[in-house]
Design a protein around this motif. Structure first.
Motif, PDB file in Angstrom:
ATOM      1  N   PHE A  45      18.893  -0.857 -45.674  1.00 29.31           N
ATOM      2  CA  PHE A  45      18.026  -1.884 -45.079  1.00 29.31           C
ATOM      3  C   PHE A  45      17.195  -2.454 -46.224  1.00 29.31           C
ATOM      4  O   PHE A  45      16.269  -1.790 -46.686  1.00 29.31           O
ATOM      5  CB  PHE A  45      17.060  -1.281 -44.058  1.00 29.31           C
ATOM      6  CG  PHE A  45      17.707  -0.667 -42.842  1.00 29.31           C
ATOM      7  CD1 PHE A  45      18.190  -1.456 -41.808  1.00 29.31           C
ATOM      8  CD2 PHE A  45      17.789   0.721 -42.710  1.00 29.31           C
ATOM      9  CE1 PHE A  45      18.749  -0.875 -40.664  1.00 29.31           C
ATOM     10  CE2 PHE A  45      18.350   1.298 -41.576  1.00 29.31           C
ATOM     11  CZ  PHE A  45      18.833   0.497 -40.560  1.00 29.31           C
ATOM     12  N   ILE A  87      15.782  -0.084 -48.807  1.00 30.39           N
ATOM     13  CA  ILE A  87      15.839   1.306 -48.325  1.00 30.39           C
ATOM     14  C   ILE A  87      17.277   1.740 -48.099  1.00 30.39           C
ATOM     15  O   ILE A  87      18.006   1.148 -47.304  1.00 30.39           O
ATOM     16  CB  ILE A  87      15.042   1.464 -47.012  1.00 30.39           C
ATOM     17  CG1 ILE A  87      13.571   1.150 -47.258  1.00 30.39           C
ATOM     18  CG2 ILE A  87      15.186   2.882 -46.448  1.00 30.39           C
ATOM     19  CD1 ILE A  87      12.733   1.073 -46.000  1.00 30.39           C
ATOM     20  N   ALA A  90      19.051   4.036 -46.279  1.00 25.54           N
ATOM     21  CA  ALA A  90      18.807   4.960 -45.166  1.00 25.54           C
ATOM     22  C   ALA A  90      19.894   6.031 -45.090  1.00 25.54           C
ATOM     23  O   ALA A  90      19.610   7.196 -44.841  1.00 25.54           O
ATOM     24  CB  ALA A  90      18.729   4.193 -43.855  1.00 25.54           C
ATOM     25  N   PRO A  92      14.552  16.041 -41.955  1.00 26.78           N
ATOM     26  CA  PRO A  92      13.158  15.630 -41.809  1.00 26.78           C
ATOM     27  C   PRO A  92      13.036  14.176 -41.335  1.00 26.78           C
ATOM     28  O   PRO A  92      14.045  13.457 -41.292  1.00 26.78           O
ATOM     29  CB  PRO A  92      12.582  15.802 -43.219  1.00 26.78           C
ATOM     30  CG  PRO A  92      13.727  15.954 -44.132  1.00 26.78           C
ATOM     31  CD  PRO A  92      14.928  16.337 -43.331  1.00 26.78           C
ATOM     32  N   ASN A  93      11.845  13.746 -41.010  1.00 26.69           N
ATOM     33  CA  ASN A  93      11.623  12.365 -40.587  1.00 26.69           C
ATOM     34  C   ASN A  93      12.128  11.409 -41.662  1.00 26.69           C
ATOM     35  O   ASN A  93      11.911  11.634 -42.852  1.00 26.69           O
ATOM     36  CB  ASN A  93      10.118  12.089 -40.369  1.00 26.69           C
ATOM     37  CG  ASN A  93       9.556  12.848 -39.168  1.00 26.69           C
ATOM     38  OD1 ASN A  93       8.467  13.391 -39.242  1.00 26.69           O
ATOM     39  ND2 ASN A  93      10.301  12.897 -38.090  1.00 26.69           N
ATOM     40  N   GLY A  94      12.837  10.385 -41.220  1.00 25.76           N
ATOM     41  CA  GLY A  94      13.313   9.366 -42.154  1.00 25.76           C
ATOM     42  C   GLY A  94      14.569   9.751 -42.915  1.00 25.76           C
ATOM     43  O   GLY A  94      14.987   9.045 -43.835  1.00 25.76           O
ATOM     44  N   ALA A  95      15.201  10.874 -42.545  1.00 21.73           N
ATOM     45  CA  ALA A  95      16.374  11.354 -43.289  1.00 21.73           C
ATOM     46  C   ALA A  95      17.599  10.469 -43.078  1.00 21.73           C
ATOM     47  O   ALA A  95      18.518  10.459 -43.891  1.00 21.73           O
ATOM     48  CB  ALA A  95      16.706  12.785 -42.879  1.00 21.73           C
ATOM     49  N   THR A 150      18.929   8.845 -37.045  1.00 23.07           N
ATOM     50  CA  THR A 150      19.059   7.789 -36.037  1.00 23.07           C
ATOM     51  C   THR A 150      19.946   6.662 -36.556  1.00 23.07           C
ATOM     52  O   THR A 150      20.759   6.103 -35.812  1.00 23.07           O
ATOM     53  CB  THR A 150      17.660   7.272 -35.630  1.00 23.07           C
ATOM     54  OG1 THR A 150      16.938   8.355 -35.053  1.00 23.07           O
ATOM     55  CG2 THR A 150      17.742   6.139 -34.631  1.00 23.07           C
ATOM     56  N   THR A 151      19.831   6.359 -37.839  1.00 26.47           N
ATOM     57  CA  THR A 151      20.667   5.302 -38.416  1.00 26.47           C
ATOM     58  C   THR A 151      22.143   5.704 -38.353  1.00 26.47           C
ATOM     59  O   THR A 151      23.006   4.887 -38.009  1.00 26.47           O
ATOM     60  CB  THR A 151      20.243   5.028 -39.885  1.00 26.47           C
ATOM     61  OG1 THR A 151      18.833   4.768 -39.895  1.00 26.47           O
ATOM     62  CG2 THR A 151      20.994   3.848 -40.470  1.00 26.47           C
ATOM     63  N   GLN A 196      16.455   7.915 -29.025  1.00 27.90           N
ATOM     64  CA  GLN A 196      15.223   8.623 -29.366  1.00 27.90           C
ATOM     65  C   GLN A 196      14.038   8.031 -28.586  1.00 27.90           C
ATOM     66  O   GLN A 196      13.196   8.761 -28.087  1.00 27.90           O
ATOM     67  CB  GLN A 196      14.992   8.495 -30.882  1.00 27.90           C
ATOM     68  CG  GLN A 196      13.798   9.270 -31.397  1.00 27.90           C
ATOM     69  CD  GLN A 196      13.807   9.397 -32.916  1.00 27.90           C
ATOM     70  OE1 GLN A 196      14.575   8.737 -33.616  1.00 27.90           O
ATOM     71  NE2 GLN A 196      12.952  10.234 -33.437  1.00 27.90           N
ATOM     72  N   HIS A 238      14.320  18.437 -33.550  1.00 29.11           N
ATOM     73  CA  HIS A 238      13.406  19.078 -34.494  1.00 29.11           C
ATOM     74  C   HIS A 238      13.096  20.507 -34.054  1.00 29.11           C
ATOM     75  O   HIS A 238      12.307  21.182 -34.695  1.00 29.11           O
ATOM     76  CB  HIS A 238      12.114  18.264 -34.627  1.00 29.11           C
ATOM     77  CG  HIS A 238      12.303  17.023 -35.443  1.00 29.11           C
ATOM     78  ND1 HIS A 238      12.441  15.778 -34.887  1.00 29.11           N
ATOM     79  CD2 HIS A 238      12.413  16.836 -36.784  1.00 29.11           C
ATOM     80  CE1 HIS A 238      12.613  14.888 -35.849  1.00 29.11           C
ATOM     81  NE2 HIS A 238      12.605  15.501 -37.010  1.00 29.11           N
TER      82      HIS A 238
HETATM   83  N1  LIG Z   1      15.742  -1.491 -38.833  1.00 27.25           N
HETATM   84  C1  LIG Z   1      15.278  -0.941 -39.952  1.00 27.25           C
HETATM   85  N2  LIG Z   1      14.780  -1.707 -40.942  1.00 27.25           N
HETATM   86  C2  LIG Z   1      14.313  -1.159 -42.079  1.00 27.25           C
HETATM   87  N3  LIG Z   1      14.321   0.154 -42.353  1.00 27.25           N
HETATM   88  C3  LIG Z   1      14.809   0.970 -41.416  1.00 27.25           C
HETATM   89  C4  LIG Z   1      15.309   0.485 -40.163  1.00 27.25           C
HETATM   90  N4  LIG Z   1      15.745   1.533 -39.443  1.00 27.25           N
HETATM   91  C5  LIG Z   1      15.505   2.622 -40.198  1.00 27.25           C
HETATM   92  N5  LIG Z   1      14.957   2.302 -41.375  1.00 27.25           N
HETATM   93  C6  LIG Z   1      14.594   3.222 -42.467  1.00 27.25           C
HETATM   94  O1  LIG Z   1      15.707   4.047 -42.737  1.00 27.25           O
HETATM   95  C7  LIG Z   1      15.292   5.375 -43.020  1.00 27.25           C
HETATM   96  C8  LIG Z   1      16.000   6.329 -42.071  1.00 27.25           C
HETATM   97  O2  LIG Z   1      15.486   6.136 -40.759  1.00 27.25           O
HETATM   98  P1  LIG Z   1      16.045   6.898 -39.487  1.00 27.25           P
HETATM   99  O3  LIG Z   1      15.392   6.318 -38.281  1.00 27.25           O
HETATM  100  O4  LIG Z   1      17.513   6.903 -39.540  1.00 27.25           O
HETATM  101  O5  LIG Z   1      15.516   8.371 -39.754  1.00 27.25           O
HETATM  102  P2  LIG Z   1      15.575   9.675 -38.830  1.00 27.25           P
HETATM  103  O6  LIG Z   1      16.256  10.724 -39.631  1.00 27.25           O
HETATM  104  O7  LIG Z   1      16.115   9.341 -37.510  1.00 27.25           O
HETATM  105  O8  LIG Z   1      14.021  10.065 -38.730  1.00 27.25           O
HETATM  106  P3  LIG Z   1      13.158  10.685 -37.493  1.00 27.25           P
HETATM  107  O9  LIG Z   1      13.299  12.181 -37.589  1.00 27.25           O
HETATM  108  O10 LIG Z   1      11.764  10.283 -37.851  1.00 27.25           O
HETATM  109  O11 LIG Z   1      13.650  10.095 -36.221  1.00 27.25           O
HETATM  110  C9  LIG Z   1      13.782   5.367 -42.922  1.00 27.25           C
HETATM  111  O12 LIG Z   1      13.267   5.196 -44.224  1.00 27.25           O
HETATM  112  C10 LIG Z   1      13.481   4.167 -42.067  1.00 27.25           C
HETATM  113  O13 LIG Z   1      12.224   3.609 -42.369  1.00 27.25           O
END
Ligand SMILES: Nc1ncnc2c1ncn2[C@@H]1O[C@H](COP(=O)(O)OP(=O)(O)OP(=O)(O)O)[C@@H](O)[C@H]1O
Ligand SMILES: [Mg+2]
Length: 325
Positions: free
Chosen positions: A13, A16, A18, A37-40, A43-44, A83, A193
């Protein structure tokens, strides 16, 4: 037989990164946990597999259909519990399911029976005709689970399905998921988590950190790989270096007045270990858990308490590795 095949899957993104190239094969009927962890990038990754997010590069097959080339077929094969809540709160529980049934083209003559079955599975039959805005958080989560399952997907993606639920409701939610997996041979990919739940529920686990899978195995193998038992000793001045030099010790971690020593066959070696530590106030022995694996690999607690605990642990291990112990 594999039902999910992911090759070099990546998503950027802007600046970033992701997801940075994930390779993964998941078998039919498997319950697979994606922990990180958060942001790993969990979800992406799920978003790409459900065709909601377009990958930057790499490929993914779901039940033989390519996520980039055949998104419509892929969508028919997958169910998802997001989520963030996505119920229509001005509809009743039953209406939410009816809407979903129509969207997914469930044949008219099957709809009623399938909806009743799902309402029964998640114990919502008696509240099915109330507006979902009058539901408790746990009831909404259960309805979302029922909706994710309604069209009998081959693969169910659950992104934090039990977040914010009380322990009893969490346990029951897992029970529903397990029942459904047995009944339909559904493949489940979940994130959570709650480490204890992942350990109990998942056939295999992938630990993801900064967009990459850094460990992939059964929970038991992961825990075994840590090397034995953990002995926690409360003492004012534990000799960390001396403990780390013992041949059967694989890691030493200090947190305040407690030193945690990971070692093989703790009952056999406990006396020697304790003889090295002055002024012992208390001793506790436990088996390592998935949370210990997670802390070791990612350097932080799953709840992102980046603090001293995780960092200290990893640094200590790194130090021992350098010493060749
Ligand atoms: N639409 C978007 N635009 C920009 N950055 C994004 C977008 N979606 C996710 N990110 C970035 O991609 C990275 C991964 O996000 P993701 O939501 O996949 O993490 P996660 O592992 O699901 O975290 P969590 O445990 O907090 O749910 C993060 O840095 C997030 O800020
Ligand atoms: Mg997420």
């Amino acid at each position: 037989m594999s039902i999910i095949e992911i090759r070099s899957l990546a998503k950027t993104f802007g600046k970033i990164q992701a997801v940075r190239g994930i390779d993964l094969t998941i078998s039919r009927g498997e319950i697979f946990g994606l922990l990180g962890p958060n942001g790993a990038g969990k979800t992406t990754t799920i978003g790409m597999l459900c065709t909601i997010i377009r990958p930057t590069s790499g490929s993914g097959l779901i039940a033989g259909f390519d996520i980039a080339k055949h998104p419509t077929q892929v969508r028919q094969k997958v169910g998802i519990v997001f989520q963030d809540p996505t119920l229509d709160t001005i509809l009743t529980g039953r209406e939410n399911l009816q809407l979903h049934a129509r969207l997914y083209g469930i044949p008219r003559r099957e709809r009623k029976a399938w909806i009743e079955e799902m309402l029964a599975l998640v114990d919502l039959r008696d509240r099915a005709d109330d507006l979902t805005k009058t539901y408790s958080g746990g009831m909404r989560r259960r309805l979302e689970l029922a909706r994710g399952l309604l069209h009998r997907p081959a693969v169910l993606f659950l992104d934090e399905p039990t977040l914010g639920l009380d322990p009893q409701t969490r346990a029951r939610t897992w029970e529903y998921i397990r029942k459904m997996v047995q009944k339909e041979e559904t493949t489940v990919v979940l994130t959570t988590h709650y480490m204890e739940e992942a350990q109990a529920m998942c056939d295999r686990i992938g630990i993801i950190d900064a967009g990459k899978i850094i460990a992939l195995d059964t929970p038991d193998n992961m825990v075994d790989a840590l090397g034995g038992d953990i002995v926690a000793v409360r003492a004012p001045a534990p000799p960390v270096e001396a403990l780390g030099a013992l041949p059967y010790v694989s890691a030493v971690q200090c947190a305040g007045e407690t030193v945690e020593i990971t070692m093989k066959s703790a009952p056999l070696h406990l006396a020697e270990v304790l003889s090295l530590i002055p002024d012992v106030a208390s001793v506790e022995m436990r088996k390592p858990t998935l949370n210990d694996v997670f802390i070791k690999l990612t350097g932080r607690d799953i709840r992102n308490e980046t603090a001293e605990n995780g960092g200290g642990w990893v640094e200590t291990i790194a130090r021992h590795r350098q010493k060749g112990t």
